[in-house]
Design an enzyme around this catalytic site. Sequence first.
Site, short mmCIF file in Angstrom:
data_model
loop_
_atom_site.label_atom_id
_atom_site.label_comp_id
_atom_site.label_asym_id
_atom_site.label_seq_id
_atom_site.Cartn_x
_atom_site.Cartn_y
_atom_site.Cartn_z
CD1 TRP A 122 -3.13 1.40 0.99
CD2 TRP A 122 -1.41 2.52 1.96
NE1 TRP A 122 -3.54 2.72 0.97
CE2 TRP A 122 -2.37 3.28 2.00
CE3 TRP A 122 -0.27 2.99 2.87
CZ2 TRP A 122 -2.56 4.75 2.36
CZ3 TRP A 122 -0.16 4.17 3.21
CH2 TRP A 122 -1.29 4.97 2.93
CG HIS A 123 3.32 2.41 3.41
ND1 HIS A 123 2.68 1.39 3.97
CD2 HIS A 123 3.34 3.44 4.21
CE1 HIS A 123 2.24 1.92 5.14
NE2 HIS A 123 2.69 3.11 5.14
N GLY A 124 3.83 1.72 -1.26
CA GLY A 124 4.53 1.88 -2.64
C GLY A 124 4.68 0.82 -3.40
CG PHE A 129 2.86 6.48 0.96
CD1 PHE A 129 4.00 6.09 0.25
CD2 PHE A 129 3.37 6.86 2.02
CE1 PHE A 129 5.18 5.95 0.34
CE2 PHE A 129 4.65 6.80 2.49
CZ PHE A 129 5.80 6.42 1.94
#
Lengths: 470, 495
Positions: free
Chosen positions: B339-341, B495
Amino acid sequence: MLIKIVVIIIVVLGTIYYLDASKLFSFDADHVEKRWNGIYKFTGENEIDLLILGNSKTYCGINPKTMSSRLGLNTFVLATPNGSLTQCYYNLREALTICKPKMVAVEVTTLNSSTMADKEGSGKSFLYKDFDARRNIYEKVITTPQWFDIEEYAFAWSTSIRNHNFLFTNTEQIKKNKEKEEIINNKLYLGRYVRFTSGIEDSILNKYKSDGPSVSGDSLTISDEQLNSLQLLIDLLEDNNIQPVFFTIPVYKEHIKNYNTRYEILLNLIEQEYGYELFDFQQFYQEDMLTANCFENTYGNQHMTYLGSLIVTYSLSDSIQNSNNSNELPNRKDDQLWHNIFYGEESYFYNNPMILGNKVLFVQNEIITENCTIKEVGIVQEEKVQIIMAKIAKSSILENEKEDLEVQIIVDAQIKGKPKRIQVNLPFNKYHKPGENYIYSIPAKDVEFIKILQAKVVNTKLSAPTISKP
Amino acid sequence: MFSIIILNPEYMLFNSFHFLVFLPIVVGLYYALPQKFRWFLLLIASYYFYMSWKAEYIILIVASTLVDFCAGLAIENADSKKRKKLWLFLSLFVNLGLLFTFKYWDFFNESIRDTLNLFSIQFDPSTLKLLLPVGISFYTFQTLSYTIDIYYGKIKPIKHIGIFATYVSFFPQLVAGPIERAKHLIPQFYNKVTFEYERVKNGLLLMLWGFFVKIVIADRLAILVNTVYKHDDANNYLLDYTGASLFIASFFFMFQLYLDFSAYSNIAIGAARVLGFDLQSNFRRPYWATSISDFWHRWHISLSTWFRDYVYIPLGGNKRGVKRHLINLLITFLLSGLWHGASWNFALWGLLNGLFLIVQVFIDRKKTSKKPKTYFIKRLFQSLVIMLLWGGSLIFFRAQTFDDAMYVFQNISLTGWNNLYELGLTVSEFKFVFYCLVGIYILDYIQEKQDLYKFLADRNIVIRFAVYIAAILMIIYLGAYGEDVSDNQFLYFQF
């Protein structure tokens, strides 16, 4: 709550104002600040007749004292480093609140492809400095959104906010600012900034030969922002009944190619669209005069040296004097007050009579030789050197001979306090072109003339001396 | 991984002059307008806020809004479970599809290419190289929770599309959270809000603290971290550093991430509070956590609870045996990492934290249920262990590539402190920021025991004003901003 917020805002703004006013976070004053201080000081006591706008090419390339001495008027160069026409326009607005010149000369390399939003690095720093140095609050408010992004407003208006990092990175400057005493400088300052004294060297000349010109006239476009600023500037000048003229400071002939393309664009814009004169010293390049020693020793952005600036200043003076609107300009040479301002200043004695005084150490007038009369021979004291100078009326010698002639004088003099009889040869000075005379001069040091015994004008190519009657 | 994210610097950041002008105007108009028109003002303001970054990307938010609004109503009105599921899938497909296209498409293709290349199979997929829409992960998760909650019958769909659009795009939390649930936020748009001095003051105070932490401390930490971890197309500057330089940069990054993101959350919560909204808190002094599981109850709470409610629990949580529990933890943290990257480094970072939790599960199984008395020394020790593990995992988070992360792990040490002042900060800056970190750490501990906002509120007006004014002047004169500071964006905007 509103009152509490207002109190907090007032205390915070008050602190910022105090720190700005104390100049703790300022860099040392430079020529940008000096220029605005100069125009405010000068206009406090005098009028400006000719205001010159431009960028660094202009304050290196135009010598306002020479121009003033030559034309008999008050000239000020309000040019800014990395300046564009947009900057010129807003600076002009503020200048017009304190003076009303008869003519404004605009250097046209300011008409370029840049926009205010493009400015970064040193260009942005100079923009802040220019803005800082200005004083008219209303004009600064008007200028702010035109020069800066909203994120830069605080930096533009507050030096202490802009340079707040001094607290960590430049505490020495803060300390220096704390201890600094204000120096009152009464010297006449008209906006010139001399940066380059020596010309292009062989290494750069060779680079021109091997790599070719560094700039092409084809690529010198003009952004919409600059075109819009040109329109605004012309409207402003017309509304104030001020005559605009436009000119170009040249770069070395090898520095640029296809200049004709650029010239055509400028000509169409300025002469055909707006109907004003363009004095383009790049297009009409003086091959014999503008040699390599007239230009900064760089392959990149090029400025004029001191010698180059003399040539262009006299050329611009001649162009203005011969222009259609020269009658708009006053001639202050009959005004003693004007002489009081410029007496002894740079180029004054080349363009005005040498009258014995604290700057003229010796003068002898009307020395008649066999085929011409030397109007004046004298010694003037300039800032660092003495100049031995002779003036011959243009009408008394042939124009094509002037450079071959040399004035030779035999004088009783004191050199470093000891009496001596010496011969001094004064070659033609090609850089100073006063209206009526030719100048023959050399620099000297610690010389005191007592009496001129003999004077002659020699054609060094023919070796045919003319002996004067002392 | 930081280099793949391209953000326009002209975006209206919270720490921008643009926002300082924007917010008072919005607040002024908000309280001047009758209640029934306020949602409209907030919607316009939110769209303007977002469009000041990249106007055309507003279409993604509008699309997401329309799809989820319709899906919500359709799920509610659907007469069969199958139809409800269909509408839910439509919502998931559109939202996750947009997220996948903009954030994961290139990563996905490049990963396939790299894998096939291992087997000498040539595959040259097309990459989109799209500019990542700011906050897409946040608002996507926010809207997803809306339709999922309707599907499970936890909430009823909203009938007012304007208020729903405002919920999706509410500017204080649009680009980096907190990720709000519809159940919590939507009813607040119907509340009749009056100007309450105490609430507005608290909101402003929270914002002030956020600005201070972000501009004075986090952005100064960033200078050193960015110097050491710099890896651009031309050079990998990271390889110039070893030993203590890597340690101090990684240590500073651990604090930078916390302070940067918590500052953002404080400003977001504060701004919303000024407008009369209550957003959920996102951080609760994570570096004073007593265990890894406690840490995740204190760090990015709105995202952690989102993954708990919409991934971990639907997978079965800890109810389907130990083995499945551990797998569920790993899946949840892997997804949280991604989800962060879109990068394997983030995936590894997530997996590593999942592993920490698995270890924690085994440790907890041996513990007695009796809660032991905690002493300061024990808290301090626990805190240092948490920071060591978390800080170590963040090397994957911060390093640009897997090789960079490995380089850091291999070369980090506590030797070679002599070039400490050549890492982008002057001696005085370094000392200042170090004292600030110690101060923040102590304040966080005190805050565990006592509400410092209340403590300040109980002081007399002179002291309070002196604190406010000192904070503002410190932000102005000690803040890391201006020409010399090239990057002052919030880290989580990526993000």
